[in-house]
Design a protein around this motif. Structure first.
Motif, mmCIF file in Angstrom:
data_model
loop_
_atom_site.group_PDB
_atom_site.id
_atom_site.type_symbol
_atom_site.label_atom_id
_atom_site.label_comp_id
_atom_site.label_asym_id
_atom_site.label_seq_id
_atom_site.Cartn_x
_atom_site.Cartn_y
_atom_site.Cartn_z
ATOM 1 N N ASN A 231 1.070 -1.597 0.427
ATOM 2 C CA ASN A 231 0.097 -0.027 -0.480
ATOM 3 C C ASN A 231 0.515 1.587 -0.227
ATOM 4 O O ASN A 231 0.130 2.105 0.775
ATOM 5 C CB ASN A 231 -0.638 0.044 0.991
ATOM 6 C CG ASN A 231 -0.610 -0.047 2.479
ATOM 7 O OD1 ASN A 231 0.723 -0.470 2.281
ATOM 8 N ND2 ASN A 231 -0.857 0.378 3.904
ATOM 9 N N SER A 232 1.964 1.095 -0.483
ATOM 10 C CA SER A 232 3.186 2.915 -0.553
ATOM 11 C C SER A 232 2.486 3.273 -1.509
ATOM 12 O O SER A 232 2.690 3.015 -2.727
ATOM 13 C CB SER A 232 4.935 1.866 -0.802
ATOM 14 O OG SER A 232 5.401 1.863 1.222
ATOM 15 N N PRO A 233 2.440 4.796 -1.272
ATOM 16 C CA PRO A 233 3.013 5.486 -0.526
ATOM 17 C C PRO A 233 1.472 4.838 0.268
ATOM 18 O O PRO A 233 0.718 4.942 0.486
ATOM 19 C CB PRO A 233 3.301 6.540 -0.904
ATOM 20 C CG PRO A 233 2.285 6.582 -2.157
ATOM 21 C CD PRO A 233 2.193 5.387 -2.739
ATOM 22 N N ILE A 234 2.216 5.234 2.255
ATOM 23 C CA ILE A 234 1.190 5.002 3.130
ATOM 24 C C ILE A 234 0.545 6.833 2.802
ATOM 25 O O ILE A 234 -0.788 6.847 3.577
ATOM 26 C CB ILE A 234 1.050 4.924 4.329
ATOM 27 C CG1 ILE A 234 2.341 5.388 4.661
ATOM 28 C CG2 ILE A 234 2.184 2.726 3.814
ATOM 29 C CD1 ILE A 234 2.695 4.976 6.025
ATOM 30 N N LEU A 235 1.196 7.298 3.214
ATOM 31 C CA LEU A 235 0.500 9.090 3.797
ATOM 32 C C LEU A 235 0.982 9.922 1.964
ATOM 33 O O LEU A 235 2.317 9.810 2.067
ATOM 34 C CB LEU A 235 0.921 9.707 4.179
ATOM 35 C CG LEU A 235 0.815 11.060 5.109
ATOM 36 C CD1 LEU A 235 -0.970 10.955 4.902
ATOM 37 C CD2 LEU A 235 1.221 11.400 5.643
ATOM 38 N N THR A 236 0.183 10.783 1.641
ATOM 39 C CA THR A 236 0.893 11.481 0.467
ATOM 40 C C THR A 236 -0.592 12.217 0.190
ATOM 41 O O THR A 236 -1.659 11.551 0.332
ATOM 42 C CB THR A 236 0.999 10.596 -1.299
ATOM 43 O OG1 THR A 236 1.540 12.041 -1.874
ATOM 44 C CG2 THR A 236 0.294 10.395 -2.085
ATOM 45 N N ALA A 237 -0.006 13.669 -0.450
ATOM 46 C CA ALA A 237 -1.158 14.633 -1.072
ATOM 47 C C ALA A 237 -1.052 14.663 -2.233
ATOM 48 O O ALA A 237 -1.715 15.673 -2.583
ATOM 49 C CB ALA A 237 -1.372 16.322 -0.011
ATOM 50 N N SER A 238 -0.434 14.220 -2.813
ATOM 51 C CA SER A 238 -0.070 14.526 -4.001
ATOM 52 C C SER A 238 -1.647 14.076 -5.268
ATOM 53 O O SER A 238 -1.480 14.910 -5.936
ATOM 54 C CB SER A 238 0.590 13.760 -4.900
ATOM 55 O OG SER A 238 0.585 11.499 -4.840
ATOM 56 N N ASP A 239 -2.073 13.015 -4.637
ATOM 57 C CA ASP A 239 -3.304 13.113 -5.249
ATOM 58 C C ASP A 239 -4.521 13.673 -5.270
ATOM 59 O O ASP A 239 -5.967 13.339 -4.711
ATOM 60 C CB ASP A 239 -3.541 11.496 -5.796
ATOM 61 C CG ASP A 239 -3.281 11.091 -3.964
ATOM 62 O OD1 ASP A 239 -3.037 11.528 -3.104
ATOM 63 O OD2 ASP A 239 -4.178 9.792 -3.935
ATOM 64 N N LYS A 240 -4.587 14.584 -3.823
ATOM 65 C CA LYS A 240 -5.646 15.367 -3.491
ATOM 66 C C LYS A 240 -5.012 16.487 -3.393
ATOM 67 O O LYS A 240 -4.705 17.540 -2.844
ATOM 68 C CB LYS A 240 -5.178 15.164 -1.663
ATOM 69 C CG LYS A 240 -5.402 13.341 -1.828
ATOM 70 C CD LYS A 240 -5.421 12.985 -0.161
ATOM 71 C CE LYS A 240 -5.368 11.524 0.232
ATOM 72 N NZ LYS A 240 -4.268 11.136 -0.556
ATOM 73 N N PRO A 241 -5.246 17.560 -4.499
ATOM 74 C CA PRO A 241 -4.518 18.775 -4.646
ATOM 75 C C PRO A 241 -6.384 19.878 -4.117
ATOM 76 O O PRO A 241 -5.264 21.330 -3.953
ATOM 77 C CB PRO A 241 -5.448 19.107 -6.226
ATOM 78 C CG PRO A 241 -6.435 17.620 -6.348
ATOM 79 C CD PRO A 241 -6.157 16.586 -6.234
ATOM 80 N N ASN A 242 -7.202 19.165 -3.695
ATOM 81 C CA ASN A 242 -8.030 20.272 -2.588
ATOM 82 C C ASN A 242 -7.470 19.897 -1.119
ATOM 83 O O ASN A 242 -8.147 20.837 -0.784
ATOM 84 C CB ASN A 242 -9.139 19.815 -2.874
ATOM 85 C CG ASN A 242 -9.278 20.065 -4.356
ATOM 86 O OD1 ASN A 242 -8.992 21.573 -5.174
ATOM 87 N ND2 ASN A 242 -10.628 19.401 -5.432
ATOM 88 N N SER A 243 -6.661 19.459 -0.680
ATOM 89 C CA SER A 243 -6.531 19.461 0.940
ATOM 90 C C SER A 243 -5.946 20.328 1.165
ATOM 91 O O SER A 243 -4.859 20.687 0.380
ATOM 92 C CB SER A 243 -6.003 17.944 0.699
ATOM 93 O OG SER A 243 -6.538 16.638 0.482
#
Length: 523
Positions: A231-243
Motif C-alpha cells: 500500500n505504499s505510499p501510505i501517506l501523500t497529498a499528491s493525489d489530493k490537490p484540494n486538501s
C-alpha cells in the motif's frame, strides 16, 4: 475510547522534518533549523496533542556563517538507549549543482536538555542520518546516499546502513545498500523501527513539494533485503490537490501511552494554490497495523483528503499557544528567539537590565549570509500583529534599524528608521525579492525616537504602521503590501528586529523596549 478532535498542524509555522521520540511518559519532537540558530528545536508533550517549546540542542559550537541559503542543519533524529539521548543531524555546506557537500554528526546527552556532547563526525555520503538501537546490542547508522553521476536533477540514490561503534565513536564494517527507492524517487529521511520481529524502513520520497510521500518496506534482518509495502505510499497529498494540508512526508512513528500508533509528518498549508508563507509545519495522523503486519493510514493514497481537523484516540483537549512577547526585562531573552547562522555574542547583542532594553549593534546588510544582526521568531499564523519600540539616532543613510519580515537573504521586507541628507531622521521601507530591489519613495520625517512600529498580516498581504509612544492612534505607512514572494524554499517566514551599519560593523546601535507577536485568529 472517546476520540478527541485536534487541529493540524500541531506545531504551526516553520517546524519541518519532525522526528518523534517517547521516553517514559513524555513525547519529544525534533525539527530542522536550517540556517537559524539555536539549531534543532525540541518540543515536548505529555499527551501527543499539546506541544510546547522545550529547548534547543545546538547552541554554542556551530558556526554556519557563509553557508548557502537553504542549507545548514537538516533532518535531526533523536533516540534513547540505556539512559542516554542520541541526536544525529546533517550540516549541509553546499546544495547546488551535481554535488551535495553534507556532513553527518552525532551528539549525546544524559537528559534531553543536556548538557550535550561535542559533535562526533560520522560521514559525508548523504544527508538525513538516523541511529537505530538494535535490542541485540548493536547500533546502526542509516542515511540517504547522494550520487553525483545520476543524470536526474535530484541525485538521491537510496539508503545505506553501517554499524556504529559506541566505544570507538565511529562507523565500522561494511556499508550496506538496503533500499534503492521507488519510482517516486528522491528517497530520503530513512527511519528504522523493529515491530513484531520485522525491521521496518520508513522513507520520504517524491521531493519535499507537492509529490512528497511516505513509503514503507520491511525485512526480517536489518541488512535486508527489504520488501516494499503493497500500500505504499501510505501517506501523500499528491493525489489530493484540494486538501488544505499539502507536501506531506518526512514521517516518524510513536506508540502512545494508550497503545495507539501515530505518525508525525511534514506538511504545508498553501494559500491561493501556490504560496506557503508559514513554511513546512508539523502534523500528526493516527496509523494502524494491518493483519498482514503493514502500516496503514486513514489518509493513504486511496483515502480521503487530508483535513486540518482530525480525530485521534486520545482524550485531551488541544490548546494552541502561538503568541510571543519579550519586554527585555529579564536576565536572558525569552526562549524562542532565533538568529542567523551563529549564536550572538555581547559584541552586538546586549540586554540592558537597568533600562530594560535590548541593544543591537549594526551588522551587515539583510542580504548577507555572514553577520546580519537579526533577532527573529517564526511566523506561526497567517493573521497576526507584530510590534516593537526602538530608540535609534542614525547619522548616515548607511545606518538603519527596524522591524522586518524575513524569508531568506534574498526575500525580505524591512520597515526601518534611517537618515536622509535633506530630511534628517526618516522612516522608510525596502523590499527585496531575488534580484528585484524596491526602495519605497515615501519618507516620513521622525522628529525623535522612541518610535513604535507595527506589522499587521492578513494571509498573503500585510500593512505597516508607526506612532510615537504617547500617541493614541497608529499612522499608516503602507497598506496592502503583497507578501506572496515570502514563500518557497525550505524555511518559513520569520518576523524580527534588525540593526544595520554599512559604514562600520558594530559602530552604532538601536535600543528596543519590547517586541510582541499576537495571533489575530485561527482562520
Amino acid at each position: 475510547m472517546t476520540q478527541v478532535q485536534i487541529k493540524n498542524p500541531i506545531i504551526p509555522g516553520f517546524n519541518p522534518d519532525p522526528n518523534i521520540l517517547k521516553v517514559a511518559d513524555v513525547y519529544y519532537i525534533a525539527v530542522s533549523s536550517f540556517e537559524w540558530m539555536p539549531g534543532i528545536r525540541i518540543y515536548q508533550s505529555h499527551d501527543l496533542v499539546n506541544w510546547e517549546f522545550l529547548t534547543d540542542i545546538l547552541t554554542t559550537q556551530i558556526d554556519l556563517r557563509g553557508n548557502p541559503q537553504g542549507a545548514s542543519i537538516w533532518a535531526p533524529q533523536i533516540s534513547y538507549d540505556q539512559g542516554t539521548f542520541y541526536l544525529t543531524y546533517t550540516d549541509v555546506k553546499n546544495a547546488h549543482g551535481p554535488f551535495k557537500d553534507c556532513h553527518n554528526y552525532l551528539v549525546t546527552a544524559p537528559t534531553i536538555t543536556g548538557p550535550w556532547s561535542d559533535s562526533i563526525y560520522l560521514n559525508s555520503s548523504g544527508f538525513d542520518p538516523a541511529l537505530f538501537h538494535d535490542p541485540n546490542g548493536k547500533k546502526w547508522f542509516v542515511n540517504e546516499i547522494w550520487d553525483y553521476r545520476l543524470t536526474t536533477s535530484n541525485k538521491s540514490a537510496g539508503v545505506v546502513l553501517q554499524e556504529y561503534d559506541l566505544q570507538q565513536q565511529k562507523l565500522v564494517g561494511k556499508v550496506y545498500k538496503i533500499f534503492n527507492g521507488t519510482a517516486l524517487a528522491k528517497t530520503e529521511a530513512p527511519q528504522i523501527y523493529l515491530h513484531n520481529s520485522y525491521y521496518y524502513l520508513i522513507t520520504a520520497e517524491g521531493g519535499t513539494g507537492k509529490n512528497h510521500s511516505v513509503t514503507v518496506c520491511r525485512s526480517k534482518t536489518i541488512t535486508g533485503p527489504y520488501v516494499l509495502a503493497p500500500n505504499s505510499p501510505i501517506l501523500t497529498a499528491s493525489d489530493k490537490p484540494n486538501s488544505p494540508l499539502q507536501c506531506t512526508g518526512h514521517a516518524s512513528l510513536v506508540e502512545s501511552n494508550t497503545g495507539h500508533w501515530y505518525m508525525v509528518f511534514l506538511t504545508c498549508r498553501i494559500l491561493d494554490h501556490d504560496y506557503h508563507i508559514l513554511g513546512r509545519e508539523t502534523a500528526i495522523e493516527e496509523v494502524y497495523w494491518t493483519k498482514d503486519g503493514w502500516l496503514e493510514s486513514t489518509v493513504d493514497g486511496n483515502g480521503p483528503d487530508l483535513t486540518p481537523t482530525i480525530e485521534i484516540s486520545e482524550t485531551v483537549q488541544q490548546v494552541l499557544k502561538l503568541d510571543f512577547e519579550d519586554n527585555f526585562d529579564q536576565e536572558q531573552l525569552t526562549p524562542g528567539w532565533n538568529f542567523l547562522r551563529v549564536m550572538p555574542d555581547s559584541s552586538w547583542l546586549q540586554l540592558r537590565e537597568t533600562e530594560k532594553q535590548l541593544r543591537i549593534y549594526g551588522g551587515e546588510s539583510p542580504a548577507s549570509t555572514f553577520n546580519h544582526h537579526l533577532v527573529a521568531i517564526r511566523q506561526s499564523d497567517f493573521n497576526y500583529i507584530a510590534e516593537t519600540e526602538l530608540n535609534f539616532t542614525p547619522k548616515t543613510f548607511n545606518e538603519f534599524a527596524g522591524i522586518m519580515l524575513f524569508l531568506t537573504n534574498e526575500k525580505f521586507i524591512y520597515l526601518y528608521v534611517t537618515y536622509d541628507e535633506q530630511l534628517g531622521t526618516v522612516l522608510r521601507l525596502m523590499k527585496y525579492d531575488q534580484d528585484q530591489f524596491q526602495l519605497e519613495p515615501q519618507k516620513v520625517t521622525i522628529n525623535k525616537t522612541p518610535l513604535q512600529l507595527r506589522i499587521v498580516g492578513h494571509g498573503l498581504s500585510c500593512a505597516m504602521y508607526y506612532k510615537n509612544p504617547n500617541e493614541q492612534d497608529w499612522h499608516v505607512f503602507k497598506e496592502a503590501i503583497d507578501t506572496r514572494f515570502l514563500s518557497g524554499g525550505f524555511t518559513g517566514n520569520f518576523i524580527g528586529i534588525s540593526v544595520t551599519n554599512l559604514n562600520q560593523t558594530n559602530a552604532s546601535y538601536a535600543d528596543f523596549d519590547y517586541f510582541n507577536y499576537r495571533v489575530l485568529s485561527d482562520k
